[in-house]
Design a protein around this motif. Structure first.
Motif, short mmCIF file in Angstrom:
data_model
loop_
_atom_site.label_atom_id
_atom_site.label_comp_id
_atom_site.label_asym_id
_atom_site.label_seq_id
_atom_site.Cartn_x
_atom_site.Cartn_y
_atom_site.Cartn_z
N ILE A 194 -5.80 0.03 -8.29
CA ILE A 194 -6.83 1.06 -8.45
C ILE A 194 -6.75 1.68 -9.84
O ILE A 194 -7.79 1.97 -10.46
N SER B 40 -6.82 8.85 2.79
CA SER B 40 -5.57 8.40 3.39
C SER B 40 -5.66 8.33 4.90
O SER B 40 -6.15 9.23 5.58
N HIS C 237 -10.08 -2.71 -0.69
CA HIS C 237 -9.58 -1.41 -0.25
C HIS C 237 -10.56 -0.72 0.69
O HIS C 237 -10.36 0.44 1.05
N CYS D 275 -3.55 3.11 -0.91
CA CYS D 275 -4.07 2.04 -1.76
C CYS D 275 -2.92 1.30 -2.41
O CYS D 275 -1.74 1.63 -2.22
N GLN D 276 -3.26 0.30 -3.21
CA GLN D 276 -2.31 -0.36 -4.09
C GLN D 276 -2.47 0.30 -5.45
O GLN D 276 -3.41 -0.03 -6.21
N ILE E 241 -5.01 9.05 -0.94
CA ILE E 241 -5.57 7.81 -0.42
C ILE E 241 -4.44 6.81 -0.23
O ILE E 241 -3.40 6.90 -0.87
N VAL F 135 -11.89 -3.07 -5.23
CA VAL F 135 -12.49 -1.99 -4.45
C VAL F 135 -12.88 -2.47 -3.06
O VAL F 135 -12.63 -1.78 -2.06
N LEU G 210 -13.52 4.99 -2.16
CA LEU G 210 -12.33 4.54 -1.44
C LEU G 210 -12.16 5.42 -0.21
O LEU G 210 -12.38 6.63 -0.28
N PHE H 34 0.84 -1.19 0.00
CA PHE H 34 0.00 0.00 0.00
C PHE H 34 0.88 1.25 0.00
O PHE H 34 1.92 1.28 0.64
#
Length: 375
Positions: A252, A358, A335, A247-248, A245, A332, A355, A207
């Motif tokens: 995404i 962060s 996440h 995420c990977q 955010i 999704v 999503l 991430f």
């Protein structure tokens, strides 16, 4: 354990305040949302929660009766049913319906809450991973049993035909058969690639903190050639000052790429016009939206398009494996967001997914460490 998002549902203001104080005194970073009813709680469906504390004795609906709705809305969350007095039958029913634990309010303390949170969230995450692996196995079996049967049968038939045409020196038919055989092989390769992407998502678990415009840049760059060839018009509508955010990013970006690619594919006879937007939604969620003016999706299929291998029927429509949107949904959900669709035949489709924004950057190490342990 890193930062946690917790929902408290209790009609007693004093009990909510007491639980909030105890949670904030633990050594976890806890973001607490407290509401006084099931109805209000379920309006927060766009937000992901790690844990839910649900009072059993609520005026409009008991916590036990509402438990299934909470499980459906937040399938990854640990749900704890609370009560003022212990009851073995209620406790047993709660556990059988999927609650992580049954807690008597008088037993609350900082240490017990921390222990309950750690055990419940770990159990909920393990359960989620197990369910995903079971679904992946079912998907794999469906491909082998159903979707590979037709192209394999076609390849076997074509190879026999090519052999006969070679013996008869009918080279026009041989060339035709080889072209058809190549189509069948390509179809099988596309199925394998889609299946691999769908099942192996959990192997990429790093991430990062990333900005929404960067994700969109990655997606549209991959589609630049296709969009140019189709003379497509892709418009960006990104709100100002969007927060980052966690995420990977490759996953995404792939979701955005899949959604925009679908808009290009299903434009019909018109030149594809696609609007991609991102803006803050309710409950601390970032909402991405891909809107087109394409052929649309019939209402009866809107609830099924995110299931593996569920494609809108139509022999004259674009071909595909039926895994693209299922993979989007899987990414999704992993996440902590959700994906949904609105569409009208002949007027276009709007795909949206949310999503969580962060978390603190110092939670990344904890998040990635936990992901590696699960993988």
């Amino acid at each position: 354990m890193g930062a946690l998002t917790v929902l408290i549902v209790d009609d007693d203001m004093g009990d909510r305040a007491h639980l909030r104080r105890l949670l904030q005194k633990t050594n976890c970073n806890v973001d607490v949302v407290d509401v006084d009813s099931v109805e209000v709680a379920l309006t927060s469906h766009d937000r992901a929660f790690d844990a839910v504390f649900l009072d059993h004795l609520l005026p409009e609906l008991s916590g036990l009766s509402a438990l299934n709705s909470f499980r459906e809305t937040w399938p990854k969350a640990a749900i704890f049913l609370m009560t003022g007095q212990g009851n073995e039958d209620t406790a047993k029913s709660a556990i059988l319906q999927g609650a992580s634990d049954y807690i008597v309010k008088s037993a609350f303390s900082e240490s017990t809450l921390l222990a309950v949170l750690n055990a419940g969230i770990a159990s909920a995450r393990a359960r989620t991973r197990l369910e995903e692996q079971r679904e992946d196995l079912a998907t794999f079996a469906e491909v082998l049993v159903h979707d590979f049967r037709a192209p394999i049968r076609a390849a076997a038939y074509l190879s026999r035909q090519i052999e006969e045409d070679l013996a008869a020196q009918d080279f026009d038919e041989v060339r035709y058969g080889l072209a058809a055989l190549q189509v069948s092989a390509t179809q099988m390769m596309e199925m394998l690639t889609s299946l691999s992407d769908h099942i192996r998502l959990d192997r990429e678990q790093t991430f990062e903190v990333v900005a929404a415009p960067e994700l969109l840049d990655r997606a549209l760059m991959a589609l630049d050639l296709e969009a140019t060839q189709k003379h497509a018009k892709i418009e960006r509508r990104l709100a100002d000052n969007l927060p980052p955010i966690v995420c990977q990013p490759p996953q995404i970006a792939q979701v955005l790429q899949n959604l925009v690619a679908n808009s290009l594919k299903y434009a019909g006879q018109n030149t594809a016009e696609v609007q991609v937007s991102a803006a803050m939604g309710p409950c601390g969620m970032l909402i991405f939206e891909v809107e087109d003016q394409g052929i649309g999706i019939p209402n009866e299929f809107l609830g099924r398009i995110f299931e593996p291998f569920k494609r809108v029927p139509g022999k004259d429509g674009p071909k595909g494996t039926g895994l693209g949107l299922a993979t989007c949904k899987k990414v999704v959900h992993r996440h902590g967001g959700r994906i949904w669709c609105e569409s009208e035949i002949g007027k276009g489709t709007i795909m949206r997914f949310s999503l969580p924004i962060s978390r603190l950057e110092n939670d990344l190490q904890e998040w990635n460490s936990a992901s590696r342990k699960v993988a």
